[in-house]
Write an enzyme that holds these catalytic residues in place. Structure first.
Site, mmCIF file in Angstrom:
data_model
loop_
_atom_site.group_PDB
_atom_site.id
_atom_site.type_symbol
_atom_site.label_atom_id
_atom_site.label_comp_id
_atom_site.label_asym_id
_atom_site.label_seq_id
_atom_site.Cartn_x
_atom_site.Cartn_y
_atom_site.Cartn_z
ATOM 1 N N SER A 142 0.825 -1.204 0.000
ATOM 2 C CA SER A 142 0.000 0.000 0.000
ATOM 3 C C SER A 142 0.858 1.251 0.000
ATOM 4 O O SER A 142 1.961 1.264 0.565
ATOM 5 C CB SER A 142 -0.907 0.004 1.241
ATOM 6 O OG SER A 142 -1.528 1.268 1.413
ATOM 7 N N TYR A 167 -2.595 -0.223 9.878
ATOM 8 C CA TYR A 167 -2.762 -0.794 8.541
ATOM 9 C C TYR A 167 -1.455 -0.688 7.756
ATOM 10 O O TYR A 167 -0.979 -1.658 7.166
ATOM 11 C CB TYR A 167 -3.884 -0.070 7.796
ATOM 12 C CG TYR A 167 -3.966 -0.408 6.335
ATOM 13 C CD1 TYR A 167 -4.332 -1.684 5.917
ATOM 14 C CD2 TYR A 167 -3.673 0.540 5.350
ATOM 15 C CE1 TYR A 167 -4.392 -2.015 4.566
ATOM 16 C CE2 TYR A 167 -3.737 0.226 4.003
ATOM 17 C CZ TYR A 167 -4.103 -1.055 3.610
ATOM 18 O OH TYR A 167 -4.166 -1.374 2.289
#
Length: 350
Positions: A142, A167
């Site tokens: 990501s 995350y």
């Protein structure tokens, strides 16, 4: 090729599986269909792949009614026994791991879900590859791994040691775990740092869907950091075209990698990291204006401060993917938003 695609009830996984099937690959898809967001959308994506909701049962392989070369299994990545059985019973040529607990803000509320899916689940993928002889693995990282880094555009040669959300930390851990398995076991691993993806079948927790839904239903949209934000919005087809190029060209050791002056994007092991984005950041206000134009309706805006764990700007340097794979995102924002809005109106009958 016979390819395991995890997360086929998800946004990118659904689109990837469809493209692979349409070009003639055999695809086994898995997903746990959790309720992080509306499961009806997830079942809708599966139906688009020929998997009927009524046929789905835990651990049971369902054959697609649309694509004979596609089977779907409801399975959680963190289910160690289930994952071991899957890899033992199937002989995959390649694995593309897109399943994850997504969302920056939700990681502040439910951190354990991120460790279970993104760390434990990814370990089960790596172990499955190791024990069954799969040597071609690509996986979703990501853009959030860049964290406090303010250097723009983000480069894979940048260090990513300062994440600002759990995350992001789990995605960073995936990259380090992948390198370990590439080094120890020769598994050719490629991590893709996705930037903001949008388009038909998109996630309802992301800005395009949130904005469109609110505008059409006369609710104000939340504009964080008072609108002073930008994102490297990338259309879904451009993303999956890049993923397929990576599947077809698994990582190789970098012969020029210098252990005395190491860089993070490659290694003496068969390990690579790429940014995958549009390489053209768009201001948040411009994106909102484009949605307004396609809807023919103005948004009510609630201007708010920056959210914890968020970043002001994302901008992808995709030169590595362009140089190595010939990747070229070419969907203009205006065209991509128009396709998204058309799909939204049809799916939600608005």
């Amino acid at each position: 090729m016979k390819i395991l695609v995890t997360g086929t009830a998800g946004f990118i996984g659904h689109n990837l599986a469809k493209k692979l099937l349409e070009r003639g690959d055999e695809v086994v898809g898995i997903d746990n269909i959790n309720d992080y967001y509306d499961v009806n959308l997830k079942y809708g994506r599966l139906k688009d792949l020929g998997i009927e909701r009524e046929a789905i049962a835990e651990g049971k392989a369902v054959i697609s009614e649309k694509y004979p070369a596609h089977r779907f299994i409801k399975l959680d990545l963190s289910d160690r026994e289930g994952m071991e059985r899957l890899f033992r019973e199937e002989a995959f040529d390649a694995v593309c791991n897109l399943a994850a607990q997504a969302g920056v803000r939700y990681s502040l509320e439910n951190p354990h879900a991120y460790v279970d899916a993104n760390v434990v689940g990814f370990l089960n993928i790596l172990e499955g590859c190791r024990n069954s002889g799969v040597t071609n693995l690509c996986y979703a990282s990501s853009s959030s791994v860049y964290g406090l880094n303010k250097s723009q555009p983000f480069k894979t040669s940048d260090h990513t040691d300062h994440p600002v959300s759990l995350y992001a930390a789990t995605k960073k851990s995936n990259e380090m775990m992948a390198h370990t398995y590439a080094h120890l076991y020769g598994i050719r691993t490629t991590g893709l740092r996705f930037f903001t993806v949008y388009g038909p079948w998109g996630r309802p927790d992301m800005a395009p869907m949130l904005f469109t839904d609110a505008i059409l239903h006369d609710r104000p949209i939340k504009v964080f950091n008072y609108g002073d934000m930008s994102r490297d919005f990338t259309y879904i087809d451009d993303i999956t075209d890049g993923v397929i190029k990576v599947i077809d060209n698994p990582a190789e050791p970098n012969p020029d990698w210098d252990a005395e002056h190491p860089t993070p994007e490659s290694s003496s092991a068969p390990y690579r990291l790429y940014n995958i984005g549009n390489n053209q950041p768009v201001s948040l206000m411009k994106f909102i204006e484009t949605i307004e134009a396609k809807l023919g309706k103005k948004a009510q805006k609630e201007m708010l401060p920056m959210q914890p764990g968020d970043v002001q700007s994302t901008y992808a340097d995709v030169s590595g993917l362009i140089q190595d794979m010939g990747y070229k995102p070419d969907t203009p924002l205006d065209e991509g938003v128009e396709k998204f809005v058309a799909w939204y109106r049809e799916f939600y009958e608005v």
